[in-house]
Motif scaffolding. Sequence first.
Motif, PDB file in Angstrom:
ATOM      1  N   ARG A 164       0.844  -1.191   0.000  1.00  0.00           N
ATOM      2  CA  ARG A 164       0.000   0.000   0.000  1.00  0.00           C
ATOM      3  C   ARG A 164       0.880   1.241   0.000  1.00  0.00           C
ATOM      4  O   ARG A 164       2.003   1.212   0.500  1.00  0.00           O
ATOM      5  N   ALA A 165       0.355   2.312  -0.517  1.00  0.00           N
ATOM      6  CA  ALA A 165       1.116   3.553  -0.576  1.00  0.00           C
ATOM      7  C   ALA A 165       1.414   4.064   0.836  1.00  0.00           C
ATOM      8  O   ALA A 165       0.514   4.166   1.669  1.00  0.00           O
ATOM      9  N   GLY A 166       2.659   4.367   1.096  1.00  0.00           N
ATOM     10  CA  GLY A 166       3.064   4.913   2.381  1.00  0.00           C
ATOM     11  C   GLY A 166       3.138   3.916   3.500  1.00  0.00           C
ATOM     12  O   GLY A 166       3.431   4.285   4.650  1.00  0.00           O
ATOM     13  N   GLN A 167       2.912   2.632   3.214  1.00  0.00           N
ATOM     14  CA  GLN A 167       2.893   1.635   4.277  1.00  0.00           C
ATOM     15  C   GLN A 167       4.291   1.395   4.859  1.00  0.00           C
ATOM     16  O   GLN A 167       4.443   1.191   6.062  1.00  0.00           O
ATOM     17  N   VAL A 172       8.314   1.858   9.454  1.00  0.00           N
ATOM     18  CA  VAL A 172       9.568   2.419   9.967  1.00  0.00           C
ATOM     19  C   VAL A 172       9.294   3.277  11.194  1.00  0.00           C
ATOM     20  O   VAL A 172      10.011   3.203  12.206  1.00  0.00           O
ATOM     21  N   ARG A 173       8.250   4.091  11.148  1.00  0.00           N
ATOM     22  CA  ARG A 173       7.889   4.925  12.306  1.00  0.00           C
ATOM     23  C   ARG A 173       7.500   4.064  13.502  1.00  0.00           C
ATOM     24  O   ARG A 173       7.824   4.391  14.650  1.00  0.00           O
ATOM     25  N   LEU A 174       6.784   2.954  13.235  1.00  0.00           N
ATOM     26  CA  LEU A 174       6.401   2.050  14.318  1.00  0.00           C
ATOM     27  C   LEU A 174       7.639   1.484  15.016  1.00  0.00           C
ATOM     28  O   LEU A 174       7.698   1.430  16.250  1.00  0.00           O
ATOM     29  N   VAL A 175       8.617   1.078  14.235  1.00  0.00           N
ATOM     30  CA  VAL A 175       9.848   0.521  14.798  1.00  0.00           C
ATOM     31  C   VAL A 175      10.574   1.574  15.619  1.00  0.00           C
ATOM     32  O   VAL A 175      11.063   1.305  16.730  1.00  0.00           O
ATOM     33  N   GLU A 176      10.665   2.799  15.102  1.00  0.00           N
ATOM     34  CA  GLU A 176      11.378   3.860  15.810  1.00  0.00           C
ATOM     35  C   GLU A 176      10.643   4.292  17.068  1.00  0.00           C
ATOM     36  O   GLU A 176      11.265   4.682  18.060  1.00  0.00           O
ATOM     37  N   GLU A 177       9.301   4.237  17.064  1.00  0.00           N
ATOM     38  CA  GLU A 177       8.529   4.609  18.248  1.00  0.00           C
ATOM     39  C   GLU A 177       8.772   3.633  19.403  1.00  0.00           C
ATOM     40  O   GLU A 177       8.590   3.999  20.572  1.00  0.00           O
ATOM     41  N   GLU A 178       9.176   2.418  19.097  1.00  0.00           N
ATOM     42  CA  GLU A 178       9.480   1.443  20.142  1.00  0.00           C
ATOM     43  C   GLU A 178      10.858   1.672  20.765  1.00  0.00           C
ATOM     44  O   GLU A 178      11.250   0.949  21.672  1.00  0.00           O
ATOM     45  N   ALA A 215      13.790  -6.362  26.592  1.00  0.00           N
ATOM     46  CA  ALA A 215      12.387  -5.960  26.775  1.00  0.00           C
ATOM     47  C   ALA A 215      11.896  -5.141  25.585  1.00  0.00           C
ATOM     48  O   ALA A 215      10.746  -5.269  25.152  1.00  0.00           O
ATOM     49  N   MET A 216      12.771  -4.291  25.061  1.00  0.00           N
ATOM     50  CA  MET A 216      12.413  -3.485  23.900  1.00  0.00           C
ATOM     51  C   MET A 216      12.157  -4.387  22.692  1.00  0.00           C
ATOM     52  O   MET A 216      11.212  -4.153  21.914  1.00  0.00           O
ATOM     53  N   LEU A 217      12.967  -5.426  22.542  1.00  0.00           N
ATOM     54  CA  LEU A 217      12.781  -6.343  21.424  1.00  0.00           C
ATOM     55  C   LEU A 217      11.471  -7.111  21.548  1.00  0.00           C
ATOM     56  O   LEU A 217      10.762  -7.318  20.561  1.00  0.00           O
ATOM     57  N   ILE A 218      11.115  -7.518  22.770  1.00  0.00           N
ATOM     58  CA  ILE A 218       9.860  -8.244  22.991  1.00  0.00           C
ATOM     59  C   ILE A 218       8.663  -7.351  22.701  1.00  0.00           C
ATOM     60  O   ILE A 218       7.684  -7.759  22.065  1.00  0.00           O
ATOM     61  N   SER A 219       8.733  -6.096  23.169  1.00  0.00           N
ATOM     62  CA  SER A 219       7.647  -5.148  22.914  1.00  0.00           C
ATOM     63  C   SER A 219       7.472  -4.892  21.421  1.00  0.00           C
ATOM     64  O   SER A 219       6.354  -4.826  20.906  1.00  0.00           O
ATOM     65  N   LEU A 220       8.592  -4.750  20.727  1.00  0.00           N
ATOM     66  CA  LEU A 220       8.531  -4.527  19.282  1.00  0.00           C
ATOM     67  C   LEU A 220       7.923  -5.730  18.579  1.00  0.00           C
ATOM     68  O   LEU A 220       7.095  -5.587  17.676  1.00  0.00           O
ATOM     69  N   ALA A 221       8.301  -6.933  19.013  1.00  0.00           N
ATOM     70  CA  ALA A 221       7.754  -8.138  18.398  1.00  0.00           C
ATOM     71  C   ALA A 221       6.253  -8.245  18.615  1.00  0.00           C
ATOM     72  O   ALA A 221       5.512  -8.660  17.708  1.00  0.00           O
ATOM     73  N   ASP A 222       5.782  -7.836  19.790  1.00  0.00           N
ATOM     74  CA  ASP A 222       4.332  -7.863  20.058  1.00  0.00           C
ATOM     75  C   ASP A 222       3.581  -6.925  19.128  1.00  0.00           C
ATOM     76  O   ASP A 222       2.521  -7.276  18.592  1.00  0.00           O
TER      77      ASP A 222
END
Length: 241
Positions: A164-167, A172-178, A215-222
Amino acid sequence: MGEGVWAISYWELALRVVFAMVAGGLVGLEREWSNHAAGFRTHILVCLGSTSIMLLSIYGFSAFADEANVRMDPARLAAQVISGIGFLGAGAIMRNGFTISGLTTAASLWVVAAIGLCVGAGFYFVSFLTTFVVLFSLFLLNRWEKRFFSLKRKRRLELKITCRAGQANKIVRLVEEEGAIVTDISIDKKETISSDNNQLSPVQIKFVLRITNEAMLISLADHLATHPDILSFRQVVSHST
């Protein structure tokens, strides 16, 4: 054989060859145990080969030692071993995407060649000490390194998302927000349409991340697992070197 410094008994020759086989085999056992291509036999052959070349360089031309125009240089062939072993080490290094493996095996081949040269020259103390330190590094320091640096190493993630456009930017923003720091990213987008539902094929994104704690990796995986536009993701495990 000749006499003096250029002479050596057959018993001494046999001792050096056997010691080279033992020293190379001990280092090769660790590589074989870790399931690397250059393992037990390869390290023995490298160590035996370098020992034989060193013996040849020192004692192989003893018949010409007393000639007036002959100058003996035992280090000449040894220097070629150090530079020539690089071709074998280069063959042990492999790259698979972000993962590079075989560096430690290449280094062990190089140091085994050096051990063989020491054995061939009769430098027993240094060859024994080097073998001990190499085994200490491969067995014990390897475990300590994995524990100490496990949280500071870069993590590699591969994701497949809907086209999808902009997906991609949203992911990337989701990953950085974690809290993860994106150090490298590559996007593989193939413009093919599925015949079943006329949808574009998924986009594959490869991340290289710096994560400070588990913990950051687990949160990101969730968050990645529950995201509706992420079809699949996996962490690329780096193989031991």
